[in-house]
Design a protein around this motif. Sequence first.
Motif, PDB file in Angstrom:
ATOM      1  N   LEU A 161       0.846  -1.196   0.000  1.00  0.00           N
ATOM      2  CA  LEU A 161       0.000   0.000   0.000  1.00  0.00           C
ATOM      3  C   LEU A 161       0.881   1.246   0.000  1.00  0.00           C
ATOM      4  N   ASN A 162       1.974   1.170  -0.720  1.00  0.00           N
ATOM      5  CA  ASN A 162       2.990   2.212  -0.673  1.00  0.00           C
ATOM      6  C   ASN A 162       2.603   3.404  -1.549  1.00  0.00           C
ATOM      7  N   SER A 163       1.527   4.080  -1.178  1.00  0.00           N
ATOM      8  CA  SER A 163       1.124   5.267  -1.914  1.00  0.00           C
ATOM      9  C   SER A 163       1.325   6.502  -1.035  1.00  0.00           C
ATOM     10  N   TRP A 164       1.292   7.632  -1.676  1.00  0.00           N
ATOM     11  CA  TRP A 164       1.463   8.897  -0.988  1.00  0.00           C
ATOM     12  C   TRP A 164       0.386   9.075   0.078  1.00  0.00           C
ATOM     13  N   TRP A 165      -0.848   8.707  -0.242  1.00  0.00           N
ATOM     14  CA  TRP A 165      -1.967   8.892   0.674  1.00  0.00           C
ATOM     15  C   TRP A 165      -1.830   8.042   1.924  1.00  0.00           C
ATOM     16  N   TRP A 166      -1.418   6.788   1.761  1.00  0.00           N
ATOM     17  CA  TRP A 166      -1.238   5.931   2.935  1.00  0.00           C
ATOM     18  C   TRP A 166      -0.140   6.466   3.832  1.00  0.00           C
ATOM     19  N   GLU A 167       0.929   6.960   3.206  1.00  0.00           N
ATOM     20  CA  GLU A 167       2.015   7.513   4.005  1.00  0.00           C
ATOM     21  C   GLU A 167       1.550   8.759   4.755  1.00  0.00           C
ATOM     22  N   LEU A 168       0.727   9.583   4.107  1.00  0.00           N
ATOM     23  CA  LEU A 168       0.190  10.761   4.781  1.00  0.00           C
ATOM     24  C   LEU A 168      -0.703  10.358   5.951  1.00  0.00           C
ATOM     25  N   ILE A 169      -1.516   9.327   5.787  1.00  0.00           N
ATOM     26  CA  ILE A 169      -2.379   8.851   6.878  1.00  0.00           C
ATOM     27  C   ILE A 169      -1.528   8.411   8.068  1.00  0.00           C
ATOM     28  N   VAL A 170      -0.439   7.687   7.792  1.00  0.00           N
ATOM     29  CA  VAL A 170       0.460   7.239   8.857  1.00  0.00           C
ATOM     30  C   VAL A 170       1.051   8.435   9.600  1.00  0.00           C
ATOM     31  N   VAL A 171       1.521   9.429   8.851  1.00  0.00           N
ATOM     32  CA  VAL A 171       2.143  10.595   9.479  1.00  0.00           C
ATOM     33  C   VAL A 171       1.107  11.392  10.278  1.00  0.00           C
ATOM     34  N   VAL A 172      -0.114  11.494   9.781  1.00  0.00           N
ATOM     35  CA  VAL A 172      -1.162  12.206  10.513  1.00  0.00           C
ATOM     36  C   VAL A 172      -1.494  11.471  11.816  1.00  0.00           C
ATOM     37  N   VAL A 173      -1.620  10.149  11.744  1.00  0.00           N
ATOM     38  CA  VAL A 173      -1.971   9.380  12.942  1.00  0.00           C
ATOM     39  C   VAL A 173      -0.851   9.428  13.973  1.00  0.00           C
ATOM     40  N   ALA A 174       0.389   9.135  13.548  1.00  0.00           N
ATOM     41  CA  ALA A 174       1.499   9.050  14.497  1.00  0.00           C
ATOM     42  C   ALA A 174       2.151  10.394  14.788  1.00  0.00           C
ATOM     43  N   GLY A 175       2.155  11.289  13.813  1.00  0.00           N
ATOM     44  CA  GLY A 175       2.850  12.559  13.980  1.00  0.00           C
ATOM     45  C   GLY A 175       1.985  13.697  14.479  1.00  0.00           C
ATOM     46  N   ILE A 176       0.667  13.557  14.320  1.00  0.00           N
ATOM     47  CA  ILE A 176      -0.226  14.622  14.776  1.00  0.00           C
ATOM     48  C   ILE A 176      -1.132  14.125  15.898  1.00  0.00           C
ATOM     49  N   ILE A 177      -1.942  13.125  15.601  1.00  0.00           N
ATOM     50  CA  ILE A 177      -2.935  12.684  16.588  1.00  0.00           C
ATOM     51  C   ILE A 177      -2.262  12.138  17.845  1.00  0.00           C
ATOM     52  N   PHE A 178      -1.291  11.233  17.671  1.00  0.00           N
ATOM     53  CA  PHE A 178      -0.593  10.664  18.830  1.00  0.00           C
ATOM     54  C   PHE A 178       0.083  11.755  19.656  1.00  0.00           C
ATOM     55  N   VAL A 179       0.807  12.653  18.992  1.00  0.00           N
ATOM     56  CA  VAL A 179       1.542  13.704  19.702  1.00  0.00           C
ATOM     57  C   VAL A 179       0.573  14.654  20.407  1.00  0.00           C
ATOM     58  N   ASP A 180      -0.497  15.032  19.725  1.00  0.00           N
ATOM     59  CA  ASP A 180      -1.450  15.965  20.336  1.00  0.00           C
ATOM     60  C   ASP A 180      -2.184  15.348  21.524  1.00  0.00           C
TER      61      ASP A 180
END
Length: 192
Positions: free
Chosen positions: A115-134
Amino acid sequence: MTNNQKIKVITFSAMMTTFIIVLGFFPAIPLGFIPVPIVLQNMGVMMSGGLLGPKYGTISVGLFLLLAFIGLPILTGGNGGAASFMGPTGGYLIAWLFTPLLIGLLLRRIQALHLNSWWWELIVVVVAGIIFVDVAGALWLSWQSHLPLFTALSSNLVFIPGDFIKAVLSVMITRRLRRSLGFDDMFILSKF
């Protein structure tokens, strides 16, 4: 991983630590209603997991946090020292240590599922880099500042638009860098 690849990844880990420090030179934007400002350094933290993988990304951010903890003024605004980790921003800083680990492991998982698409990578970064941190930061802020948890969580909503822009930039830059540096194969091979 060959010896040359290892040297390359360690070098880029040190460069990523330096990049996160340089992002701290940009002034923070104080919000006024909570004691946590908007900063650019979290973009470097997101990039470290995407570029270096879980092991070396975590080492890079861990080194940055260690330098900040021992007192070097490398946090945004020239801050540093153990007091920064005990204050209102402490939860965010602690969450930064786990962010590259989560991003790297989740990216490895989506690569394994093809599933190596730009969108999946963005979802991962949003979940781990934004939601988790916030969420981690809000939990700490609630405890440290004696704010109700709902207030601390809802105050983080102001960070979402800027953090989303940083996540998009992070994905764009790291995907380009991984391709140009030949990290795509090594990213999968770096085991944690």
